[in-house]
Each structure stands twice: as structure tokens, then as C-alpha cells.
Design an enzyme around this catalytic site. Structure first.
Site, mmCIF file in Angstrom:
data_model
loop_
_atom_site.group_PDB
_atom_site.id
_atom_site.type_symbol
_atom_site.label_atom_id
_atom_site.label_comp_id
_atom_site.label_asym_id
_atom_site.label_seq_id
_atom_site.Cartn_x
_atom_site.Cartn_y
_atom_site.Cartn_z
ATOM 1 N N ARG A 75 0.845 -1.190 0.000
ATOM 2 C CA ARG A 75 0.000 0.000 0.000
ATOM 3 C C ARG A 75 0.880 1.239 0.000
ATOM 4 O O ARG A 75 1.711 1.409 0.897
ATOM 5 C CB ARG A 75 -0.914 -0.018 1.230
ATOM 6 C CG ARG A 75 -1.745 1.224 1.376
ATOM 7 C CD ARG A 75 -2.803 1.143 2.469
ATOM 8 N NE ARG A 75 -3.424 2.457 2.573
ATOM 9 C CZ ARG A 75 -3.553 3.153 3.697
ATOM 10 N NH1 ARG A 75 -3.164 2.650 4.853
ATOM 11 N NH2 ARG A 75 -4.080 4.362 3.670
ATOM 12 N N HIS A 119 -3.341 10.833 1.129
ATOM 13 C CA HIS A 119 -2.820 10.543 2.475
ATOM 14 C C HIS A 119 -2.234 11.859 3.004
ATOM 15 O O HIS A 119 -1.064 11.933 3.357
ATOM 16 C CB HIS A 119 -1.799 9.412 2.433
ATOM 17 C CG HIS A 119 -1.589 8.699 3.746
ATOM 18 N ND1 HIS A 119 -1.735 7.341 3.907
ATOM 19 C CD2 HIS A 119 -1.240 9.167 4.968
ATOM 20 C CE1 HIS A 119 -1.479 7.011 5.165
ATOM 21 N NE2 HIS A 119 -1.167 8.105 5.833
ATOM 22 N N GLU A 164 -7.959 8.031 6.334
ATOM 23 C CA GLU A 164 -8.342 8.628 7.615
ATOM 24 C C GLU A 164 -8.886 10.055 7.493
ATOM 25 O O GLU A 164 -8.250 11.011 7.945
ATOM 26 C CB GLU A 164 -7.148 8.615 8.586
ATOM 27 C CG GLU A 164 -6.626 7.220 8.872
ATOM 28 C CD GLU A 164 -5.599 7.185 9.994
ATOM 29 O OE1 GLU A 164 -5.193 8.252 10.481
ATOM 30 O OE2 GLU A 164 -5.201 6.075 10.383
ATOM 31 N N ASN A 291 -7.639 1.315 9.817
ATOM 32 C CA ASN A 291 -6.341 1.453 10.467
ATOM 33 C C ASN A 291 -6.577 1.314 11.962
ATOM 34 O O ASN A 291 -7.357 2.071 12.538
ATOM 35 C CB ASN A 291 -5.725 2.825 10.179
ATOM 36 C CG ASN A 291 -5.413 2.995 8.700
ATOM 37 O OD1 ASN A 291 -5.449 2.034 7.932
ATOM 38 N ND2 ASN A 291 -5.117 4.225 8.300
ATOM 39 N N TYR A 293 -4.715 0.833 15.804
ATOM 40 C CA TYR A 293 -3.522 0.796 16.655
ATOM 41 C C TYR A 293 -3.872 0.488 18.093
ATOM 42 O O TYR A 293 -3.184 -0.262 18.769
ATOM 43 C CB TYR A 293 -2.771 2.134 16.557
ATOM 44 C CG TYR A 293 -2.185 2.329 15.175
ATOM 45 C CD1 TYR A 293 -0.958 1.789 14.851
ATOM 46 C CD2 TYR A 293 -2.895 3.003 14.176
ATOM 47 C CE1 TYR A 293 -0.434 1.910 13.574
ATOM 48 C CE2 TYR A 293 -2.390 3.128 12.895
ATOM 49 C CZ TYR A 293 -1.156 2.581 12.601
ATOM 50 O OH TYR A 293 -0.649 2.674 11.336
ATOM 51 N N GLU A 358 -3.833 -0.649 7.977
ATOM 52 C CA GLU A 358 -2.644 -0.292 8.761
ATOM 53 C C GLU A 358 -2.783 -0.924 10.127
ATOM 54 O O GLU A 358 -3.845 -0.835 10.747
ATOM 55 C CB GLU A 358 -2.535 1.224 9.003
ATOM 56 C CG GLU A 358 -2.103 2.037 7.831
ATOM 57 C CD GLU A 358 -2.059 3.541 8.154
ATOM 58 O OE1 GLU A 358 -1.890 3.913 9.333
ATOM 59 O OE2 GLU A 358 -2.218 4.327 7.208
HETATM 60 C C1 FCB Z 1 -2.017 6.651 10.936
HETATM 61 C C2 FCB Z 1 -1.555 7.235 9.624
HETATM 62 C C3 FCB Z 1 -0.207 6.758 9.184
HETATM 63 C C4 FCB Z 1 0.765 6.570 10.330
HETATM 64 C C5 FCB Z 1 0.131 5.812 11.477
HETATM 65 C C6 FCB Z 1 1.040 5.588 12.667
HETATM 66 O O1 FCB Z 1 -2.894 7.537 11.553
HETATM 67 O O2 FCB Z 1 -2.462 6.915 8.606
HETATM 68 O O3 FCB Z 1 0.270 7.647 8.211
HETATM 69 O O4 FCB Z 1 1.332 7.758 10.699
HETATM 70 O O5 FCB Z 1 -1.033 6.453 11.904
#
Ligand code: FCB
Length: 451
Positions: A75, A119, A164, A291, A293, A358
Site C-alpha cells: 500500500r 494521504h 483517515e 487502520n 492501533y 494499517e
Molecule cells: C495513521 C496514519 C499513518 C501513520 C500511522 C502511525 O494515523 O495513517 O500515516 O502515521 O497512523
């Protein structure tokens, strides 16, 4: 034991401004991130993407790494100001050529290209005209997509219009933590709507010229009620309305949820939604990328909506501190949150395929005396989160791909180079790439696709 089917797509992800460098080469125009990173006090250490990972010159050997990993897909994102230096007008051929080489380079190596069109590197000239608060920017985006789709068309396996939109709108126009660094709650909502409109127009422009898969990538926040109280559940719903559904409801259902309008009623009347916009936004798409985390645990509260908060208009909510263990970003590590997010999204929107676009972790990497990086913490993060995707699939959620963030250590926005998300280390003095243990683990995993 979990085995992923042969059609499940594994890859790794990057974004243009975070890795390319070469900001003044081949006719590239300025983006809002050039301006922002060069503004004192905006990025840690005054870091900028001027050189970054020098990927603009090293793309071929970087793609060799992706091939050596055994990834099915990669990607990447396209820098709009390389294609249209001022955000309008005909294409800059050198910019098209760069991405054309990149796509061919992937195809030659047997890797599927997933291309994100936005992006976050908006041409600065468009920001000077109002940026995402100006409705016209959505139409300029459609023109840009038309140029890119015409040039790269079906060579791209899968397209993502936006990455995002929440970050672009709320961090860019409400909290000011990201470019362009504005601070106005209503602007964040207007920008959100115009990003939605840009998505719809972008999908139309893609469909006119390609047969490839089309979708978008969101960071659907995984809000978790920390207890069973109705107040906590209600806070989750109100946060969902202004941070999650505000994008995917118009896109997938053709309307803003009444709660989104209700929660934000003291901030705006939503008069910027023009007749016909929702029909444009509500285009059939093939997938939504997530995405993920970290989750956020919340309870009810008795507070006013905070000025400057990205949760525009949301009152009566308490954000709990992240639960340990934490990554180097200070984010809670919670693989079950990924299963919950995918499941929750699928319940609301049952008809759409999902990918994890992500997922990864910044960790406090050290290089030992042999030059090696034993990042067992990152390996563990990847392993458990891929496992969490397996759990979601088992529950019947149609997840069809997973991309690690990131291939390379890179420019982590307002954190500059202080946070390392790569499975490959980048020495920013020499530009040397070194495989971390996590990259070796991913390579081994991809050979069997079994956890
Ligand atoms: C996301 C972004 C990516 C990267 C990660 C850690 O929010 O899409 O570009 O910075 O976080």
C-alpha cells in the site's frame, strides 16, 4: 492454530510524504505538510519530510524488500502535488512517470499495488483557497483522481480514495496538531463533509476509467465502554456519531446519523450539505480499510463539551488513561480491540468487505553491537493482532486483507523521526535499511500464513 486462506492478502504500507523526500524534484509543488513541518514548533525537533527515507530515489531497492518479505500487496500513496503542483490543471508528466515506474516495479515483482489517493499531502495552493473547508477542493480532488486513473488505471489492483478523513479534518482543522494546523470546530465538520464529497466524486472518477477495486481507509475509533452503565454506553454512541459514523454513514448508507447532527448542533447547522451531496457520497464501493492501533476506554461524565477537542460537541464523557502495556506512542496494546472494532463495524455495515489497511507499533528500538534490532515487542504486537484478525474472521466478519504499518521507519507526522513504526530500520544519516527481527518474523509467517 489459525491459517489464512490463499486469497487473503497480506502486505505492508507506507505513505508519500512520510517516505519519499525529494520535495523539490521533478516539478513537485508544495503541500500543506511542507508548510506545516517548516513552521517552527509544529513538529518535534523541527523535523521535515524534505529527505525522509529518500524513497523517491531508492524505490527499486525498497520494492525488492517488499518482494523478499513475500508480501502479496503493497500500500502506497500518491502525492497530489507531484501530479498537480498547484492542485489544478494538467498533469505534471514527471510525477505521473514516478508512480508509473513504481506500479510497474510492483507488478514486475508480483506484488499487488493498493494506491491511496489522499494521504494528507494537499497542495498548498488549495489550502490557500480554503483547503477542505472550501467545497471546491472536493471537485479539484475529482479532477486529480481523473488524471491519475487515466494514467495508472487498471494496473492498480485496489484504490483507496482517502486515508483517515477524521485525522485530515479533525487534527488538521480542529485541534491543529496536523497540517494545516487550523483550530475551529465547525471547520472540522465542514472539512469532514467535503472529504466525504471528495470520496464520492473520486469513486465516480475511478469507476469511469478503471475496473479495479475501489474503497477508502478510515481510522474507526475503537471506543470501549469501561463499565455497563447506560452513561458509558451513551457516551460511546455519541463519540461514534462524531468520529466514526460521520464518514461511513453517508458513504455506506447515504445519510448522516441523526445523532451526528444532534451532538454537533451547538457548533453548526449543517447548512453546508447541499442538495444531492448525499447521493454523490453514497457510491457503491468494494471495501472499507481500517487502520487500528489502540482502543480508547471511556465512561460517562458530567463535563461540558471541551473547546478545541477533536470530539466536536461531545459532553458528559470521561476518557480513561490507556491500559498497559503501552507502545512507544503511549498507546495501549490491545489486540482484542481489533477484533471488537472489526466486529462492531460489520454489525453496523453488514454488506461490505473489510481489510486492515494499517496496523503496527512504534517501539523503542535499539541497535545492538552486531547492528541487529531484536524487536520482540513489535513481533509480538504483529503476531497477536494478526491473530485478532483471525478471530474476527472466525466470527464471520469478512476481512480479506492485512497490511502492517509500516515497511520502513519514517516521518511520523507531528512526532517527526522520533517514533519508529518500521519493520525495516532506516538509519537517517546513511539511509541504510536493516531488517528488524519483526521483518524476519513477518517473512517467515508469510511463507506459511499460519499462526
Ligand atoms: C495513521 C496514519 C499513518 C501513520 C500511522 C502511525 O494515523 O495513517 O500515516 O502515521 O497512523
Amino acid at each position: 492454530m489459525t491459517t489464512f486462506g490463499k486469497d487473503f492478502v497480506f502486505g505492508t504500507a507506507t505513505a508519500s510524504y512520510q517516505i519519499e523526500g525529494a520535495v523539490n524534484e521533478d516539478g513537485r509543488g508544495r503541500s500543506i505538510w511542507d508548510t506545516f513541518s517548516h513552521t517552527p514548533g509544529k513538529v518535534v525537533n523541527g523535523d521535515t519530510g524534505d529527505v525522509a527515507c529518500d524513497h523517491y530515489h531508492r524505490w527499486a531497492s525498497d520494492l525488492d524488500i517488499v518482494a523478499e518479505l513475500g508480501a502479496d500487496a503493497y500500500r502506497l500513496s500518491i502525492a497530489w502535488p507531484r501530479i498537480q503542483p498547484t492542485g489544478v490543471g494538467r498533469a505534471n508528466q514527471a510525477g505521473i512517470d514516478f508512480y508509473s515506474r513504481l506500479i510497474d516495479g510492483l507488478l514486475e515483482r508480483g506484488i499487488k499495488p493498493l494506491v491511496t489517493l489522499y494521504h494528507w499531502d494537499l497542495p498548498q495552493t488549495l489550502e490557500d483557497h480554503g483547503g477542505w473547508v472550501d467545497r471546491d477542493t472536493a471537485y479539484r480532488f475529482a479532477d486529480y483522481v481523473e488524471l491519475v486513473a487515466g494514467a495508472l488505471g487498471d494496473r492498480v489492483w485496489s484504490w483507496a480514495t482517502l486515508n483517515e478523513p477524521w485525522c485530515a479534518a479533525m487534527l488538521g482543522y480542529v485541534t491543529g496538531e496536523h497540517a494545516p494546523g487550523r483550530r475551529d470546530p465547525e471547520s472540522g465538520l465542514i472539512a469532514s463533509h467535503h472529504l466525504n464529497l471528495a470520496h464520492g466524486l473520486g469513486v465516480q472518477a475511478l469507476r469511469a476509467q478503471t475496473h479495479s477495486r475501489v474503497g477508502l481507509v478510515v481510522n474507526y475509533h475503537q471506543f470501549a465502554a469501561a463499565d455497563d452503565s447506560p452513561e458509558a454506553r451513551d457516551a460511546v454512541e455519541r463519540l461514534d456519531a462524531v468520529a466514526n459514523w460521520i464518514y461511513t454513514d453517508p458513504i455506506l448508507r447515504g445519510a448522516y446519523d441523526p445523532r451526528t447532527i444532534e451532538v454537533t448542533k451547538n457548533v453548526t447547522s449543517w447548512g453546508f450539505v447541499a442538495d444531492g451531496d448525499l447521493d454523490v457520497i453514497h457510491q457503491p464501493i468494494d471495501y472499507v480499510g481500517h487502520n487500528y492501533y489502540s482502543p480508547t476506554w471511556i465512561l460517562g461524565g458530567t463535563n461540558q463539551a471541551e473547546a478545541g477537542s477533536p470530539w466536536v460537541g461531545v459532553d458528559n464523557v470521561t476518557f480513561l488513561p490507556p491500559k498497559k502495556p503501552l507502545s512507544d506512542m503511549g498507546w495501549a496494546i490491545d489486540p482484542a480491540g481489533l477484533t471488537a472494532l472489526l466486529t462492531r463495524f460489520h454489525e453496523r455495515y453488514p454488506d461490505i468487505d473489510l481489510i486492515v489497511a494499517e496496523n503496527g507499533a512504534a517501539m523503542p528500538d535499539t541497535v545492538d553491537e552486531h547492528g541487529e534490532i531484536h524487536d520482540a515487542d513489535r513481533t509480538d504486537y504483529l503476531k497477536t493482532h494478526i491473530g485478532a484478525v483471525g478471530d474476527a474472521i472466525e466470527k464471520g466478519v469478512p476481512v480479506t486483507g492485512y497490511f502492517t504499518w509500516s515497511l520502513l521507519d519514517n516521518f511520523e507526522w507531528a512526532f517527526g523521526y522520533t517514533k519508529r513504526f518500521g519493520i525495516i530500520r532506516v538509519d537517517y544519516d546513511t539511509q541504510q535499511r536493516t531488517w528488524k527481527d519483526s521483518a524476519r518474523w513477518y517473512q517467515q509467517f508469510l511463507a506459511t500464513r499460519t499462526l
